[in-house]
Motif scaffolding. Structure first.
Motif, short mmCIF file in Angstrom:
data_model
loop_
_atom_site.label_atom_id
_atom_site.label_comp_id
_atom_site.label_asym_id
_atom_site.label_seq_id
_atom_site.Cartn_x
_atom_site.Cartn_y
_atom_site.Cartn_z
N VAL A 52 0.83 -1.21 0.00
CA VAL A 52 0.00 0.00 0.00
C VAL A 52 0.86 1.26 0.00
O VAL A 52 0.63 2.18 -0.80
CB VAL A 52 -0.96 -0.01 1.20
N ARG A 53 1.86 1.33 0.89
CA ARG A 53 2.67 2.55 0.94
C ARG A 53 3.40 2.80 -0.37
O ARG A 53 3.51 3.94 -0.85
CB ARG A 53 3.66 2.50 2.10
N LEU A 54 3.90 1.74 -0.99
CA LEU A 54 4.55 1.86 -2.28
C LEU A 54 3.59 2.47 -3.30
O LEU A 54 3.94 3.40 -4.04
CB LEU A 54 5.05 0.49 -2.74
N LEU A 55 2.37 1.96 -3.36
CA LEU A 55 1.40 2.42 -4.36
C LEU A 55 0.95 3.85 -4.09
O LEU A 55 0.72 4.62 -5.02
CB LEU A 55 0.21 1.46 -4.40
N VAL A 56 0.83 4.21 -2.82
CA VAL A 56 0.47 5.59 -2.48
C VAL A 56 1.58 6.55 -2.88
O VAL A 56 1.33 7.60 -3.50
CB VAL A 56 0.16 5.70 -0.97
N ASP A 57 2.82 6.19 -2.56
CA ASP A 57 3.95 7.06 -2.93
C ASP A 57 4.05 7.19 -4.44
O ASP A 57 4.32 8.28 -4.97
CB ASP A 57 5.25 6.48 -2.38
N MET A 58 3.86 6.08 -5.15
CA MET A 58 3.92 6.11 -6.60
C MET A 58 2.85 7.01 -7.19
O MET A 58 3.10 7.79 -8.12
CB MET A 58 3.79 4.70 -7.17
N ALA A 59 1.63 6.91 -6.65
CA ALA A 59 0.54 7.75 -7.14
C ALA A 59 0.86 9.23 -6.95
O ALA A 59 0.60 10.05 -7.84
CB ALA A 59 -0.76 7.39 -6.43
N ARG A 60 1.44 9.58 -5.81
CA ARG A 60 1.78 10.98 -5.55
C ARG A 60 2.92 11.43 -6.47
O ARG A 60 2.91 12.55 -6.98
CB ARG A 60 2.16 11.15 -4.09
N HIS A 61 3.89 10.56 -6.69
CA HIS A 61 5.01 10.90 -7.56
C HIS A 61 4.58 11.11 -9.01
O HIS A 61 5.00 12.06 -9.68
CB HIS A 61 6.07 9.79 -7.50
N ALA A 62 3.74 10.21 -9.49
CA ALA A 62 3.38 10.18 -10.91
C ALA A 62 2.08 10.90 -11.24
O ALA A 62 1.71 11.01 -12.40
CB ALA A 62 3.30 8.73 -11.39
N GLY A 63 1.36 11.39 -10.22
CA GLY A 63 0.09 12.06 -10.47
C GLY A 63 -1.01 11.12 -10.93
O GLY A 63 -1.81 11.47 -11.79
N LEU A 64 -1.06 9.94 -10.35
CA LEU A 64 -2.04 8.92 -10.77
C LEU A 64 -3.35 9.13 -10.01
O LEU A 64 -3.37 9.08 -8.78
CB LEU A 64 -1.49 7.52 -10.49
N PRO A 65 -4.46 9.33 -10.72
CA PRO A 65 -5.72 9.75 -10.07
C PRO A 65 -6.60 8.60 -9.60
O PRO A 65 -7.78 8.51 -9.92
CB PRO A 65 -6.40 10.54 -11.19
N TRP A 66 -6.04 7.70 -8.79
CA TRP A 66 -6.81 6.54 -8.36
C TRP A 66 -7.96 6.94 -7.45
O TRP A 66 -7.84 7.84 -6.62
CB TRP A 66 -5.92 5.55 -7.60
N ASP A 67 -9.07 6.20 -7.56
CA ASP A 67 -10.15 6.29 -6.57
C ASP A 67 -9.85 5.43 -5.36
O ASP A 67 -10.33 5.71 -4.26
CB ASP A 67 -11.48 5.84 -7.20
N ALA A 68 -9.10 4.36 -5.56
CA ALA A 68 -8.79 3.45 -4.46
C ALA A 68 -7.49 2.72 -4.76
O ALA A 68 -7.09 2.57 -5.92
CB ALA A 68 -9.92 2.43 -4.25
N ILE A 69 -6.83 2.29 -3.69
CA ILE A 69 -5.62 1.48 -3.77
C ILE A 69 -5.95 0.09 -3.24
O ILE A 69 -6.30 -0.07 -2.07
CB ILE A 69 -4.49 2.08 -2.91
N PHE A 70 -5.87 -0.91 -4.11
CA PHE A 70 -6.01 -2.30 -3.69
C PHE A 70 -4.66 -2.98 -3.90
O PHE A 70 -4.09 -2.92 -5.00
CB PHE A 70 -7.09 -3.03 -4.48
N SER A 71 -4.19 -3.61 -2.86
CA SER A 71 -2.86 -4.23 -2.85
C SER A 71 -2.96 -5.67 -2.40
O SER A 71 -3.79 -6.02 -1.55
CB SER A 71 -1.96 -3.44 -1.89
N ALA A 72 -2.07 -6.51 -2.94
CA ALA A 72 -1.97 -7.89 -2.47
C ALA A 72 -1.77 -7.95 -0.96
O ALA A 72 -2.23 -8.89 -0.29
CB ALA A 72 -0.81 -8.58 -3.18
N GLU A 73 -1.11 -6.93 -0.41
CA GLU A 73 -0.87 -6.86 1.03
C GLU A 73 -2.17 -6.92 1.83
O GLU A 73 -2.19 -7.42 2.95
CB GLU A 73 -0.13 -5.55 1.31
N MET A 74 -3.26 -6.41 1.25
CA MET A 74 -4.55 -6.38 1.94
C MET A 74 -5.18 -7.76 2.04
O MET A 74 -6.07 -7.98 2.87
CB MET A 74 -5.49 -5.42 1.21
N PHE A 75 -4.76 -8.69 1.20
CA PHE A 75 -5.40 -9.99 1.11
C PHE A 75 -4.49 -11.14 1.55
O PHE A 75 -4.94 -12.29 1.62
CB PHE A 75 -5.88 -10.23 -0.32
N GLY A 76 -3.23 -10.83 1.85
CA GLY A 76 -2.30 -11.87 2.27
C GLY A 76 -1.97 -12.87 1.19
O GLY A 76 -1.55 -13.99 1.47
#
Length: 234
Positions: A128-152
């Motif tokens: 999740v933190r990787l994807l959030v940082d990437m979105a902020r860096h690249a200006g990616l307009p996600w509505d939600a972040i779903f990560s494998a980390e959330m599902f184990g």
């Protein structure tokens, strides 16, 4: 096909150009630290180590480890194989290159157009933190972040695809998985999702072979995200 209720996206290679970004950062660090390294080969080996590292978790050889942890294990092995010693702070910062990958030229425009009509979310093995940082860096307009980390689980385990559908409160048949990798789409299709293939011929460098797929195998095929938006009527 029916209009999707939401779009979920693979990220590495589909949304962002991981290889060029890792090569550029490696060259920058190499110049500063006086390292003579083939950074293109280094980037390819770093990426190639990640499916093997995920399999270590699946086999129980490693406890659950997020992608940052897997990337660091691979990085440490690659550095040791080349006789390179970095202090922990330097290695940790290099490992975070995966948090600041640059988008493909069409990514932000295409996602913005798609977001005007559909919810758009990641569905990535990135933590999740990787994807959030990437979105902020690249200006990616996600509505939600779903990560494998959330599902184990890591993709292509079905728990990841089905978990995202559950959190979206949609049936799998109402969710469109978008990826540049046929294997990811085949796993999503097996879990009941709709599929859209987006071509990224430069993901592994000019002239590199792309994974094969068959005509009619996926619900949609697009040249890039802007073309995908057009095909979905946006």
């Amino acid at each position: 096909m029916n209009a999707p209720g939401a779009l979920v996206f693979d990220v590495f290679g589909t949304v962002v150009d991981w290889r060029s970004t890792v090569i550029a950062e490696g060259r920058m660090r190499g110049a500063r630290l006086g390292l003579d390294v083939d950074w293109a080969a280094f980037a390819d080996e770093w990426r190639a180590g990640y499916p093997l590292a995920m399999d270590e978790v699946r086999r129980g050889a490693l406890p659950w480890t997020n992608l940052d942890g897997l990337h660091r294990r691979i990085l440490d092995r690659l550095l040791a194989a080349r006789g390179i010693v970095l202090d922990d702070a330097e290695a940790a910062e290099f490992n975070r290159v995966w948090h600041r990958l640059d988008p493909w030229p069409d990514t932000v425009e295409g996602l913005t157009r798609l977001k005007a009509r559909f919810p758009v979310a990641t569905l990535s093995n990135g933590n999740v933190r990787l994807l959030v940082d990437m979105a902020r860096h690249a200006g990616l307009p996600w509505d939600a972040i779903f990560s494998a980390e959330m599902f184990g689980h890591y993709k292509p385990d079905p728990e990841v695809y089905l978990g995202a559908c559950r959190l979206l409160d949609l049936l799998p048949s109402q969710v469109l998985m978008v990826a540049a990798h046929p294997s990811d789409l085949r796993a999503a299709r097996a879990a009941g999702l709709m599929t859209a293939y987006v071509s990224r011929p430069l993901e592994r460098g000019a002239g590199a072979a792309m994974a094969p797929w068959s005509d009619g195998e996926f619900d949609l095929v697009a040249d890039d995200f802007v073309d995908l938006a057009r095909r979905l009527g946006v």
